[in-house]
Design a protein around this motif. Structure first.
Motif, PDB file in Angstrom:
ATOM      1  N   ILE A 101     -57.077 -50.912  64.444  1.00 36.43           N
ATOM      2  CA  ILE A 101     -57.083 -52.087  63.566  1.00 36.43           C
ATOM      3  C   ILE A 101     -56.313 -51.857  62.296  1.00 36.43           C
ATOM      4  CG2 ILE A 101     -58.654 -53.682  62.473  1.00 36.43           C
ATOM      5  CD1 ILE A 101     -58.876 -54.029  65.298  1.00 36.43           C
ATOM      6  N   LEU A 102     -55.343 -52.537  61.900  1.00 37.88           N
ATOM      7  CA  LEU A 102     -54.688 -52.458  60.415  1.00 37.88           C
ATOM      8  C   LEU A 102     -54.857 -53.598  59.624  1.00 37.88           C
ATOM      9  CD1 LEU A 102     -52.633 -51.320  63.178  1.00 37.88           C
ATOM     10  CD2 LEU A 102     -50.931 -51.461  61.254  1.00 37.88           C
ATOM     11  N   GLU A 103     -55.251 -53.178  58.632  1.00 39.10           N
ATOM     12  CA  GLU A 103     -55.870 -54.446  57.507  1.00 39.10           C
ATOM     13  C   GLU A 103     -54.461 -54.699  56.652  1.00 39.10           C
ATOM     14  OE1 GLU A 103     -58.898 -54.725  53.739  1.00 39.10           O
ATOM     15  OE2 GLU A 103     -58.818 -52.891  55.052  1.00 39.10           O
ATOM     16  N   ASP A 104     -54.311 -56.100  56.822  1.00 37.29           N
ATOM     17  CA  ASP A 104     -53.348 -56.468  55.852  1.00 37.29           C
ATOM     18  C   ASP A 104     -53.774 -56.502  54.531  1.00 37.29           C
ATOM     19  OD1 ASP A 104     -51.611 -57.786  57.827  1.00 37.29           O
ATOM     20  OD2 ASP A 104     -53.337 -58.667  58.509  1.00 37.29           O
ATOM     21  N   GLU A 105     -52.825 -55.942  53.591  1.00 35.34           N
ATOM     22  CA  GLU A 105     -52.885 -56.007  52.073  1.00 35.34           C
ATOM     23  C   GLU A 105     -51.786 -56.842  51.371  1.00 35.34           C
ATOM     24  OE1 GLU A 105     -52.082 -51.871  50.918  1.00 35.34           O
ATOM     25  OE2 GLU A 105     -53.985 -50.914  51.651  1.00 35.34           O
ATOM     26  N   VAL A 106     -52.540 -57.806  50.792  1.00 26.20           N
ATOM     27  CA  VAL A 106     -51.704 -58.766  49.986  1.00 26.20           C
ATOM     28  C   VAL A 106     -51.005 -57.947  48.889  1.00 26.20           C
ATOM     29  CG1 VAL A 106     -51.924 -60.851  48.574  1.00 26.20           C
ATOM     30  CG2 VAL A 106     -53.354 -60.519  50.745  1.00 26.20           C
ATOM     31  N   SER A 110     -48.793 -61.197  44.804  1.00 24.70           N
ATOM     32  CA  SER A 110     -48.499 -62.414  45.671  1.00 24.70           C
ATOM     33  C   SER A 110     -49.304 -63.799  45.117  1.00 24.70           C
ATOM     34  CB  SER A 110     -49.169 -62.281  46.973  1.00 24.70           C
ATOM     35  OG  SER A 110     -48.391 -61.347  47.799  1.00 24.70           O
ATOM     36  N   LYS A 111     -50.647 -63.551  44.418  1.00 24.85           N
ATOM     37  CA  LYS A 111     -51.329 -64.814  43.801  1.00 24.85           C
ATOM     38  C   LYS A 111     -50.617 -65.305  42.841  1.00 24.85           C
ATOM     39  CE  LYS A 111     -55.954 -63.247  44.948  1.00 24.85           C
ATOM     40  NZ  LYS A 111     -57.284 -62.825  44.476  1.00 24.85           N
ATOM     41  N   ALA A 112     -50.004 -64.367  42.054  1.00 23.28           N
ATOM     42  CA  ALA A 112     -49.258 -65.085  40.837  1.00 23.28           C
ATOM     43  C   ALA A 112     -47.915 -65.682  41.427  1.00 23.28           C
ATOM     44  CB  ALA A 112     -48.913 -63.636  39.906  1.00 23.28           C
ATOM     45  N   ALA A 113     -47.422 -65.331  42.547  1.00 24.18           N
ATOM     46  CA  ALA A 113     -46.417 -65.798  43.256  1.00 24.18           C
ATOM     47  C   ALA A 113     -46.749 -67.325  43.723  1.00 24.18           C
ATOM     48  CB  ALA A 113     -45.640 -64.855  44.270  1.00 24.18           C
ATOM     49  N   ALA A 114     -47.766 -67.309  44.177  1.00 24.85           N
ATOM     50  CA  ALA A 114     -48.197 -68.651  44.784  1.00 24.85           C
ATOM     51  C   ALA A 114     -48.361 -69.596  43.604  1.00 24.85           C
ATOM     52  CB  ALA A 114     -49.397 -68.634  45.472  1.00 24.85           C
ATOM     53  N   ALA A 115     -48.877 -69.282  42.413  1.00 24.26           N
ATOM     54  CA  ALA A 115     -49.178 -70.123  41.188  1.00 24.26           C
ATOM     55  C   ALA A 115     -47.984 -70.418  40.730  1.00 24.26           C
ATOM     56  CB  ALA A 115     -50.163 -69.300  40.425  1.00 24.26           C
ATOM     57  N   ALA A 140     -54.917 -66.300  53.783  1.00 26.35           N
ATOM     58  CA  ALA A 140     -54.637 -67.395  53.440  1.00 26.35           C
ATOM     59  C   ALA A 140     -55.484 -67.943  52.510  1.00 26.35           C
ATOM     60  CB  ALA A 140     -54.666 -68.594  54.466  1.00 26.35           C
ATOM     61  N   ALA A 141     -56.840 -67.782  52.707  1.00 26.08           N
ATOM     62  CA  ALA A 141     -57.978 -68.016  51.752  1.00 26.08           C
ATOM     63  C   ALA A 141     -57.873 -67.089  50.452  1.00 26.08           C
ATOM     64  CB  ALA A 141     -59.448 -67.591  52.514  1.00 26.08           C
ATOM     65  N   GLU A 142     -57.465 -65.913  50.692  1.00 31.92           N
ATOM     66  CA  GLU A 142     -57.423 -64.904  49.194  1.00 31.92           C
ATOM     67  C   GLU A 142     -56.051 -65.846  48.474  1.00 31.92           C
ATOM     68  OE1 GLU A 142     -56.376 -60.556  48.377  1.00 31.92           O
ATOM     69  OE2 GLU A 142     -56.913 -60.932  49.879  1.00 31.92           O
ATOM     70  N   LEU A 143     -55.219 -66.097  49.108  1.00 28.06           N
ATOM     71  CA  LEU A 143     -53.836 -66.558  48.205  1.00 28.06           C
ATOM     72  C   LEU A 143     -54.094 -68.195  48.104  1.00 28.06           C
ATOM     73  CD1 LEU A 143     -51.173 -64.963  50.161  1.00 28.06           C
ATOM     74  CD2 LEU A 143     -51.898 -64.274  48.036  1.00 28.06           C
ATOM     75  N   GLY A 144     -54.946 -68.645  48.539  1.00 27.42           N
ATOM     76  CA  GLY A 144     -55.217 -70.060  48.269  1.00 27.42           C
ATOM     77  C   GLY A 144     -54.319 -71.258  48.733  1.00 27.42           C
ATOM     78  N   LEU A 145     -53.673 -70.546  50.035  1.00 28.41           N
ATOM     79  CA  LEU A 145     -52.601 -71.650  50.502  1.00 28.41           C
ATOM     80  C   LEU A 145     -53.312 -72.894  51.283  1.00 28.41           C
ATOM     81  CD1 LEU A 145     -51.026 -68.695  52.744  1.00 28.41           C
ATOM     82  CD2 LEU A 145     -50.486 -69.507  50.405  1.00 28.41           C
ATOM     83  N   ASP A 146     -52.241 -73.970  51.345  1.00 39.35           N
ATOM     84  CA  ASP A 146     -52.743 -75.158  51.658  1.00 39.35           C
ATOM     85  C   ASP A 146     -53.232 -75.124  53.585  1.00 39.35           C
ATOM     86  OD1 ASP A 146     -52.315 -76.553  49.348  1.00 39.35           O
ATOM     87  OD2 ASP A 146     -50.304 -76.225  49.803  1.00 39.35           O
TER      88      ASP A 146
END
Length: 288
Positions: A101-106, A110-115, A140-146
């Protein structure tokens, strides 16, 4: 299980392969010396199965490493992972060996990029992923994607991209430009299909970089917002220069026809206008 997966992955340049090789003690994806140093034999045969995983022959054994779709393709019974993350299943000579199991690291920005992208005028942020639904949903939830779509093969990514584009055009007559950002070989068809394809220069595969229109050399998602800002300012400066040059030359044509323009006016209309346009274009350097 880790060593089996590493034996199959050492010929790959995918970030998942790099993570598995690092965990197994190798120097990195595709690094033969590092793999040998970790006691992992080099494969004598290797096949990358798009959207599913890898098949390799190591020390006479057939090793499979990839998603559940790969196990299904070879009729291997396996136990689906029940944890959030990217699951890599391994099998040897037709027998299921286990799962990693590999955990994705944001990425940190990335959050600043989305904003920043929303501030730049981007109306919808959608993620197309080949990972399982749980892992993609968490990111997707962590980044607030549509919206997000998971467990997609390369051709399915193109279909989803076209669906997103179609929905945007149906909801608005001025839907704008469709931009896709990707780094893997599976993203190449989508990068070519989008209005603007953007690849990652560091982690990006050669196929993705070749298919893209622009490349983020530092692999920082926030640079995309900077690129949009530069593009908008450059577009404005180009329009200013065109209007200014045509306006001055048109005025001088009228004055020349009336006998009111001298040779110096003609020099200004040619060389002077060009110099002013160049000086105005230099303002684009401040956009970065």
């Amino acid at each position: 299980v880790l060593r089996l997966a590493a034996a199959a992955e050492q010929a790959s340049t995918h970030p998942i392969a790099a993570a598995i090789l690092a965990a197994a003690g190798a120097a990195g994806a595709g690094a033969a010396a590092g793999a040998a140093g970790a006691g992992i034999a080099a494969p004598t045969a290797y096949e990358e199965i798009a959207g599913k995983g890898l098949r390799a022959v190591v020390n006479g054994s057939e090793i499979l490493a990839g998603s559940g779709r790969l196990m299904d393709a070879f009729d291997i019974a396996y136990t689906p992972a029940d944890r959030i993350g990217t699951a890599v299943y391994a099998a040897e000579d037709g027998r299921y060996a286990g799962c990693l199991i590999l955990e994705d690291e944001v990425k940190p920005d990335s959050k600043a990029a989305a904003a920043a992208l929303r501030s730049a005028g981007v109306t919808k942020l959608v993620m197309l992923s080949g990972d399982n639904d749980a892992a993609a949903g968490a990111v997707a939830a962590e980044l607030g994607l549509d919206a997000y779509f998971a467990e997609l093969l390369p051709d399915q990514k193109v279909e989803r991209l076209e669906m997103v584009e179609r929905e945007a055009k149906e909801s608005s007559a001025n839907a704008g430009t469709l931009v896709y950002v990707g780094d893997g070989i599976n993203d190449a068809p989508v990068l070519a299909r989008a209005d603007v394809g953007v690849a990652m220069g560091g982690l990006g595969s050669d196929a993705a970089i070749e298919a893209a229109d622009a490349v983020l050399m530092t692999d920082e998602p926030s640079k995309l917002a900077v690129a949009i800002r530069i593009a908008k300012k450059t577009h404005g400066i180009v329009l200013q220069n065109i209007v200014f040059a045509l306006g001055v030359k048109g005025l001088l044509l009228v004055l020349g026809a009336l006998g009111l323009a001298s040779m110096w006016a003609a020099v200004f209309g040619d060389v002077g206008v060009a110099l002013i346009a160049i000086l105005n274009a230099m303002r684009a350097l401040r956009a970065a």
